[in-house]
Design a protein around this motif. Sequence first.
Motif, PDB file in Angstrom:
ATOM      1  N   ALA A  83      -3.977   2.576  -5.746  1.00  0.00           N
ATOM      2  CA  ALA A  83      -5.613   2.484  -4.927  1.00  0.00           C
ATOM      3  C   ALA A  83      -5.029   1.935  -3.357  1.00  0.00           C
ATOM      4  CB  ALA A  83      -6.627   1.852  -5.241  1.00  0.00           C
ATOM      5  N   PRO A  84      -5.295   2.848  -2.419  1.00  0.00           N
ATOM      6  CA  PRO A  84      -4.761   2.401  -0.919  1.00  0.00           C
ATOM      7  C   PRO A  84      -5.899   1.253  -0.547  1.00  0.00           C
ATOM      8  CG  PRO A  84      -6.131   4.509  -0.862  1.00  0.00           C
ATOM      9  CD  PRO A  84      -5.911   4.293  -2.357  1.00  0.00           C
ATOM     10  N   ASN A  85      -7.094   1.051  -0.929  1.00  0.00           N
ATOM     11  CA  ASN A  85      -7.836   0.219  -0.587  1.00  0.00           C
ATOM     12  C   ASN A  85      -7.715  -1.346  -1.288  1.00  0.00           C
ATOM     13  OD1 ASN A  85      -8.975   1.410  -2.939  1.00  0.00           O
ATOM     14  ND2 ASN A  85     -10.921   0.971  -2.391  1.00  0.00           N
ATOM     15  N   ILE A  86      -6.869  -1.283  -2.368  1.00  0.00           N
ATOM     16  CA  ILE A  86      -6.662  -2.661  -2.979  1.00  0.00           C
ATOM     17  C   ILE A  86      -5.164  -2.809  -2.921  1.00  0.00           C
ATOM     18  CG2 ILE A  86      -6.566  -3.417  -5.461  1.00  0.00           C
ATOM     19  CD1 ILE A  86      -8.746  -1.253  -6.296  1.00  0.00           C
ATOM     20  N   LEU A  87      -5.255  -4.226  -2.419  1.00  0.00           N
ATOM     21  CA  LEU A  87      -3.478  -4.952  -2.631  1.00  0.00           C
ATOM     22  C   LEU A  87      -3.228  -5.568  -3.971  1.00  0.00           C
ATOM     23  CD1 LEU A  87      -1.495  -5.696  -0.730  1.00  0.00           C
ATOM     24  CD2 LEU A  87      -2.405  -7.790  -0.294  1.00  0.00           C
ATOM     25  N   LYS A  88      -2.481  -4.731  -4.406  1.00  0.00           N
ATOM     26  CA  LYS A  88      -2.085  -5.032  -5.875  1.00  0.00           C
ATOM     27  C   LYS A  88      -0.375  -5.325  -5.626  1.00  0.00           C
ATOM     28  CE  LYS A  88      -2.152  -5.972 -10.257  1.00  0.00           C
ATOM     29  NZ  LYS A  88      -2.814  -7.145 -10.628  1.00  0.00           N
ATOM     30  N   PRO A  89       0.141  -6.379  -5.316  1.00  0.00           N
ATOM     31  CA  PRO A  89       1.474  -6.728  -5.490  1.00  0.00           C
ATOM     32  C   PRO A  89       2.216  -6.652  -6.843  1.00  0.00           C
ATOM     33  CG  PRO A  89       0.450  -8.513  -4.196  1.00  0.00           C
ATOM     34  CD  PRO A  89      -0.588  -7.707  -5.048  1.00  0.00           C
ATOM     35  N   GLU A 148       3.231   0.912 -21.114  1.00  0.00           N
ATOM     36  CA  GLU A 148       2.439   0.217 -21.961  1.00  0.00           C
ATOM     37  C   GLU A 148       1.559  -0.835 -21.325  1.00  0.00           C
ATOM     38  OE1 GLU A 148       5.593  -1.355 -24.934  1.00  0.00           O
ATOM     39  OE2 GLU A 148       5.603   0.433 -26.027  1.00  0.00           O
ATOM     40  N   VAL A 149       0.922  -0.349 -20.406  1.00  0.00           N
ATOM     41  CA  VAL A 149       0.054  -1.215 -19.721  1.00  0.00           C
ATOM     42  C   VAL A 149      -1.213  -0.469 -19.307  1.00  0.00           C
ATOM     43  CG1 VAL A 149       2.008  -2.235 -18.036  1.00  0.00           C
ATOM     44  CG2 VAL A 149       0.630  -0.157 -17.084  1.00  0.00           C
ATOM     45  N   ALA A 150      -2.294  -1.370 -19.092  1.00  0.00           N
ATOM     46  CA  ALA A 150      -3.514  -0.724 -18.962  1.00  0.00           C
ATOM     47  C   ALA A 150      -3.639   0.457 -17.998  1.00  0.00           C
ATOM     48  CB  ALA A 150      -4.602  -1.754 -18.684  1.00  0.00           C
ATOM     49  N   THR A 151      -4.358   1.132 -17.998  1.00  0.00           N
ATOM     50  CA  THR A 151      -4.758   2.491 -16.936  1.00  0.00           C
ATOM     51  C   THR A 151      -5.156   1.800 -15.658  1.00  0.00           C
ATOM     52  OG1 THR A 151      -5.160   4.040 -18.528  1.00  0.00           O
ATOM     53  CG2 THR A 151      -5.949   4.718 -16.481  1.00  0.00           C
ATOM     54  N   SER A 152      -6.033   0.939 -15.727  1.00  0.00           N
ATOM     55  CA  SER A 152      -6.469   0.260 -14.709  1.00  0.00           C
ATOM     56  C   SER A 152      -5.534  -0.466 -13.771  1.00  0.00           C
ATOM     57  CB  SER A 152      -7.667  -0.816 -15.162  1.00  0.00           C
ATOM     58  OG  SER A 152      -7.105  -1.864 -15.754  1.00  0.00           O
ATOM     59  N   PHE A 153      -4.403  -0.876 -14.313  1.00  0.00           N
ATOM     60  CA  PHE A 153      -3.262  -1.598 -13.681  1.00  0.00           C
ATOM     61  C   PHE A 153      -2.566  -0.515 -12.716  1.00  0.00           C
ATOM     62  CE2 PHE A 153       1.362  -2.862 -13.621  1.00  0.00           C
ATOM     63  CZ  PHE A 153       1.245  -3.926 -12.682  1.00  0.00           C
ATOM     64  N   ILE A 154      -2.382   0.621 -13.275  1.00  0.00           N
ATOM     65  CA  ILE A 154      -1.851   1.820 -12.379  1.00  0.00           C
ATOM     66  C   ILE A 154      -2.801   2.220 -11.284  1.00  0.00           C
ATOM     67  CG2 ILE A 154      -0.861   4.312 -12.488  1.00  0.00           C
ATOM     68  CD1 ILE A 154       0.948   2.226 -14.038  1.00  0.00           C
ATOM     69  N   GLY A 155      -4.044   2.183 -11.634  1.00  0.00           N
ATOM     70  CA  GLY A 155      -5.196   2.695 -10.597  1.00  0.00           C
ATOM     71  C   GLY A 155      -5.033   1.663  -9.596  1.00  0.00           C
ATOM     72  N   GLN A 156      -5.007   0.268  -9.793  1.00  0.00           N
ATOM     73  CA  GLN A 156      -4.971  -0.950  -8.706  1.00  0.00           C
ATOM     74  C   GLN A 156      -3.663  -0.579  -7.895  1.00  0.00           C
ATOM     75  OE1 GLN A 156      -5.120  -4.512 -10.998  1.00  0.00           O
ATOM     76  NE2 GLN A 156      -7.684  -4.145 -11.315  1.00  0.00           N
ATOM     77  N   ILE A 157      -2.648  -0.455  -8.667  1.00  0.00           N
ATOM     78  CA  ILE A 157      -1.131  -0.165  -7.927  1.00  0.00           C
ATOM     79  C   ILE A 157      -1.401   0.972  -6.739  1.00  0.00           C
ATOM     80  CG2 ILE A 157       1.012   0.402  -8.083  1.00  0.00           C
ATOM     81  CD1 ILE A 157       1.118  -1.001 -10.481  1.00  0.00           C
ATOM     82  N   ILE A 163       0.976  -1.284  -0.130  1.00  0.00           N
ATOM     83  CA  ILE A 163       0.100   0.244   0.100  1.00  0.00           C
ATOM     84  C   ILE A 163       0.872   1.401   0.163  1.00  0.00           C
ATOM     85  CG2 ILE A 163      -1.632   1.266   1.178  1.00  0.00           C
ATOM     86  CD1 ILE A 163      -3.047  -1.227   0.113  1.00  0.00           C
ATOM     87  N   ARG A 164       1.815   1.170   0.862  1.00  0.00           N
ATOM     88  CA  ARG A 164       2.894   2.421   1.046  1.00  0.00           C
ATOM     89  C   ARG A 164       3.395   2.637  -0.629  1.00  0.00           C
ATOM     90  NH1 ARG A 164       4.696   0.099   6.042  1.00  0.00           N
ATOM     91  NH2 ARG A 164       3.737   1.324   7.700  1.00  0.00           N
ATOM     92  N   ILE A 165       4.028   1.396  -1.006  1.00  0.00           N
ATOM     93  CA  ILE A 165       4.718   1.470  -2.323  1.00  0.00           C
ATOM     94  C   ILE A 165       3.629   2.291  -3.394  1.00  0.00           C
ATOM     95  CG2 ILE A 165       5.587   0.343  -4.286  1.00  0.00           C
ATOM     96  CD1 ILE A 165       6.829  -1.672  -2.149  1.00  0.00           C
ATOM     97  N   GLY A 166       2.269   1.754  -3.405  1.00  0.00           N
ATOM     98  CA  GLY A 166       1.358   2.366  -4.232  1.00  0.00           C
ATOM     99  C   GLY A 166       1.403   3.906  -4.033  1.00  0.00           C
ATOM    100  N   LEU A 167       1.183   4.456  -2.848  1.00  0.00           N
ATOM    101  CA  LEU A 167       0.818   5.685  -2.535  1.00  0.00           C
ATOM    102  C   LEU A 167       2.182   6.624  -2.890  1.00  0.00           C
ATOM    103  CD1 LEU A 167      -0.559   5.195   1.016  1.00  0.00           C
ATOM    104  CD2 LEU A 167      -1.912   5.969  -1.186  1.00  0.00           C
ATOM    105  N   LYS A 168       3.233   6.032  -2.825  1.00  0.00           N
ATOM    106  CA  LYS A 168       4.504   6.682  -3.201  1.00  0.00           C
ATOM    107  C   LYS A 168       4.709   6.859  -4.747  1.00  0.00           C
ATOM    108  CE  LYS A 168       7.627   6.016   0.583  1.00  0.00           C
ATOM    109  NZ  LYS A 168       8.733   6.723   0.766  1.00  0.00           N
TER     110      LYS A 168
END
Length: 76
Positions: A46-52, A35-44, A10-15
């Motif tokens: 998002a503080p409420n989504i765990l996206k390793p 060259e990835v989907a915008t939703s992928f960046i959004g998931q990374i 979560i911290r990495i995503g916020l950074k």
Amino acid sequence: MQEEFRDNYIRIGLKISYYRKTKGYTQEELAAKLEVATSFIGQIEAPNILKPISLDTLFRIAKALEIEPYKFLVFD
């Protein structure tokens, strides 16, 4: 994936979000650079989504944002 690292992801995503905004990029612009989907960046980011993410992805994001990768891993 182990829950013990949840807060770190979560911290990495916020950074990533912070540095992206500092550079003036939208999620769409960063996604296009990687060259990835915008939703992928959004998931990374998002503080409420765990996206390793992999180290390769972390390095690619750092390169796109022109920062050193370690900055995502320094937790103040």
